[in-house]
Design an enzyme around this catalytic site. Structure first.
Site, PDB file in Angstrom:
ATOM      1  N   CYS A  29     -10.090  -0.417  -6.040  1.00  0.00           N
ATOM      2  CA  CYS A  29      -8.808   0.291  -6.109  1.00  0.00           C
ATOM      3  C   CYS A  29      -7.764  -0.250  -5.149  1.00  0.00           C
ATOM      4  O   CYS A  29      -6.588   0.090  -5.268  1.00  0.00           O
ATOM      5  CB  CYS A  29      -9.027   1.781  -5.841  1.00  0.00           C
ATOM      6  SG  CYS A  29     -10.105   2.599  -7.041  1.00  0.00           S
ATOM      7  N   HIS A  56     -11.822  -5.791   5.706  1.00  0.00           N
ATOM      8  CA  HIS A  56     -12.977  -5.919   4.802  1.00  0.00           C
ATOM      9  C   HIS A  56     -14.250  -5.670   5.596  1.00  0.00           C
ATOM     10  O   HIS A  56     -14.546  -6.383   6.552  1.00  0.00           O
ATOM     11  CB  HIS A  56     -13.007  -7.324   4.193  1.00  0.00           C
ATOM     12  CG  HIS A  56     -13.771  -7.390   2.895  1.00  0.00           C
ATOM     13  ND1 HIS A  56     -15.070  -6.933   2.764  1.00  0.00           N
ATOM     14  CD2 HIS A  56     -13.418  -7.846   1.663  1.00  0.00           C
ATOM     15  CE1 HIS A  56     -15.474  -7.119   1.516  1.00  0.00           C
ATOM     16  NE2 HIS A  56     -14.491  -7.662   0.833  1.00  0.00           N
ATOM     17  N   HIS A  68       7.611   7.753   5.095  1.00  0.00           N
ATOM     18  CA  HIS A  68       6.890   8.108   3.870  1.00  0.00           C
ATOM     19  C   HIS A  68       5.491   7.495   3.902  1.00  0.00           C
ATOM     20  O   HIS A  68       5.295   6.389   4.428  1.00  0.00           O
ATOM     21  CB  HIS A  68       7.636   7.614   2.625  1.00  0.00           C
ATOM     22  CG  HIS A  68       9.075   8.035   2.577  1.00  0.00           C
ATOM     23  ND1 HIS A  68       9.453   9.338   2.353  1.00  0.00           N
ATOM     24  CD2 HIS A  68      10.221   7.316   2.735  1.00  0.00           C
ATOM     25  CE1 HIS A  68      10.778   9.411   2.364  1.00  0.00           C
ATOM     26  NE2 HIS A  68      11.265   8.210   2.600  1.00  0.00           N
ATOM     27  N   HIS A 112      -3.686   6.252  -1.311  1.00  0.00           N
ATOM     28  CA  HIS A 112      -4.345   6.059  -2.596  1.00  0.00           C
ATOM     29  C   HIS A 112      -4.911   7.375  -3.118  1.00  0.00           C
ATOM     30  O   HIS A 112      -5.693   8.043  -2.436  1.00  0.00           O
ATOM     31  CB  HIS A 112      -5.465   5.026  -2.455  1.00  0.00           C
ATOM     32  CG  HIS A 112      -6.389   4.974  -3.627  1.00  0.00           C
ATOM     33  ND1 HIS A 112      -5.950   4.806  -4.917  1.00  0.00           N
ATOM     34  CD2 HIS A 112      -7.738   5.078  -3.703  1.00  0.00           C
ATOM     35  CE1 HIS A 112      -6.974   4.800  -5.738  1.00  0.00           C
ATOM     36  NE2 HIS A 112      -8.076   4.970  -5.018  1.00  0.00           N
ATOM     37  N   ASN A 165      -6.688   9.518 -10.881  1.00  0.00           N
ATOM     38  CA  ASN A 165      -6.927   8.296 -10.106  1.00  0.00           C
ATOM     39  C   ASN A 165      -6.699   7.101 -11.020  1.00  0.00           C
ATOM     40  O   ASN A 165      -7.536   6.768 -11.844  1.00  0.00           O
ATOM     41  CB  ASN A 165      -8.359   8.298  -9.555  1.00  0.00           C
ATOM     42  CG  ASN A 165      -8.664   7.059  -8.732  1.00  0.00           C
ATOM     43  OD1 ASN A 165      -7.864   6.135  -8.639  1.00  0.00           O
ATOM     44  ND2 ASN A 165      -9.835   7.040  -8.118  1.00  0.00           N
TER      45      ASN A 165
END
Length: 498
Positions: free
Chosen positions: A224, A303, A387, A391, A424
């Protein structure tokens, strides 16, 4: 009895004390340099002009010295300008709005579940409980292949969904920007689970007859957060090629990925993921500066794939019956929290004001060196951004980030409403949230926006944008919220009884 000492915490307005501290620390250089410059200026004004002339003559500057000094200044200035990275502008973007025929209300979803999992009533009840607490609304959409009973995950239907989503978003982008397909220099497309041959990027090239020398990339399997990764890739390419533009397309094709088994950890994605996609136009051309909506400030990628638990927490696999699905482990929120911590540790020094960085460093020194029992200081990111686009992976994700970053309900409103209205939508959810803020008329010139995305691997990626101009409330149908923004925000109960 002795008189009690006064409670200064109530008599002193600590809010204004903190504001004064922030103003002082953030402008410390100004406060230090201004008196020095004024002192020098006063000294010059009070001195005799003859003394200044004598000082200049004492330097014994010849024309050779002046020419060499000018050359050095020009050389250093040129090197500085040439070494600076090119500014990347986000000219505009477009989001896919699903047709009404793809709408999947809760009743229809549960009815399909009863037919598909008729012999597994516990699995049906589990999905019902997930929907009740998911934060999704009744207007989310699934592709036609998942409206069949049972779902029909064929290659042809998957390609049809890809064409519907990608071409619709691309058509809207071309119409909004006036961009001609032949003028596209770079194409980056990301779709995590559907990777056909020829690729989806080749499908776009074939549809719009793009140039044969276009630089095209197709990213798959990156989860995602692939939308931010695609932006990062396009940015790096635009740093190499001047006077160019790049189109980034982010989507997730659901048709071939419906899980038809009974494993609970693999049923969860069925309840959360919905149709969606976005097309974004980036440019490094100075001529696009005036019309561009945003300017890219930072991208920070984290990562955690070296850790086995992080690597396996979101994984596509087969269940004991050989049915393929996405397995979400129970450690997902813990892994996401660790990835977020690493990400904000990197992005903090880039965006936080000096006052917050100083408090963080002082607290860290007291805890580590002097062993003082203090809580870890959480920087106030509300001072760095106006702002937040988190996700919309699920209600738990938004709740966790709201608590961790100490955000208000208004700061996460765009994320919650996007989850409620569209579900989603994977890597494109950030752009539905940006569209929500624009439709509400909240984007002002100079505003800073933080996009935060999570993905399998496990990854946490951030993009920071600065609003280039005040965005007017859209009056056309290109904004996915154009026909319903007046109804939002809505109250979302903790549990919806089905």
């Amino acid at each position: 009895m002795p008189e009690k000492s006064p409670d200064y915490s109530h008599s002193v307005k600590l809010k204004y004390v903190k504001l004064g501290y922030q103003y002082l620390v953030n402008n410390i250089l100004t406060f230090m340099l201004v008196p020095i410059m004024l002192t020098i200026l006063l000294q010059i004004l009070q001195s005799n002009p003859n003394e200044l002339l004598n000082f200049y003559n004492s330097l014994s500057l010849t024309s050779i010295h002046i020419i060499c000094s000018l050359f050095l200044i020009i050389y250093v200035t040129t090197c500085y300008i040439m070494s600076r990275p090119r500014t990347i502008y986000l000219v505009d973007y477009a989001c896919f709005r699903p047709p009404i025929t793809c709408r999947i209300p809760f009743a229809a979803f549960l009815e399909h579940s009863h037919f598909v999992l008729g012999t597994e009533p516990k699995s049906v009840r589990f999905q019902m409980k997930i929907l009740e607490r998911s934060g999704l609304g009744e207007e989310t959409a699934l592709p036609p292949a998942m409206h069949y009973i049972p779902p029909t995950p064929t290659m042809d239907l998957a390609r049809e969904e890809a064409e519907l989503v990608i071409f619709s978003a691309m058509d809207s982008l071309l119409e909004k920007t006036g961009l001609k397909p032949k003028d596209i220099d770079v194409l980056v497309l990301n779709c995590s689970l559907f990777s056909p041959t020829p690729s989806l990027s080749a499908m776009v090239i074939n549809k719009y007859k793009l140039r044969s020398n276009i630089k095209s990339f197709n990213l798959s399997g990156m989860g995602c957060s692939a939308g931010v990764i695609s932006i990062d890739l396009a940015r790096d390419i635009l740093q190499i090629y001047p006077n160019s533009n790049a189109v980034v397309i982010s989507t997730e094709i659901l048709s071939p990925n419906a899980y038809l088994g009974k494993e609970r950890s693999m049923l969860l994605p069925n309840c959360l993921f919905r149709m969606g996609g976005a097309a974004i136009l980036l440019s490094n051309r100075k001529s696009d500066r005036a019309r561009a909506k945003y300017r890219l400030a930072h991208i920070v990628r984290t990562h955690k794939g070296a850790d086995d638990k992080s690597f396996r927490c979101v994984q596509q696999q087969e269940d004991p019956e050989g049915k393929v699905g996405i397995n979400l482990c129970v450690d997902l929120m813990q892994v996401a929290g660790e990835a977020l911590k690493s990400n904000i540790t990197t992005i903090g020094p880039l965006v936080l004001p000096a006052s917050e960085q100083l408090l963080f460093i002082l607290t860290l020194i007291c805890r580590k060196l002097f062993k003082v029992k203090l809580k870890p200081y959480i920087p106030d990111f509300k001072l760095a951004f106006e702002h937040f686009c988190i996700h919309a992976g699920g209600r738990a994700v938004i709740d966790e980030l709201q608590n961790s970053l100490q955000l208000s309900a208004e700061h996460v409103e765009a994320s919650r409403m996007t989850l409620y209205r569209f579900g989603n939508t994977s890597s494109s959810s950030l752009w539905y949230e940006m569209s929500y803020l624009e439709a509400k008329g909240r984007m002002k010139k100079g505003d800073r926006i933080w996009q935060i995305a999570f993905g399998s691997g496990f990854k946490c990626n951030s993009a920071v944008w600065k609003c280039n101009r005040t965005i007017k409330t859209p009056v056309n149908d290109h904004n996915p919220w154009a026909d319903c923004i007046d109804r939002y925000p809505v109250d979302i109960p903790d549990v919806v009884k089905l």
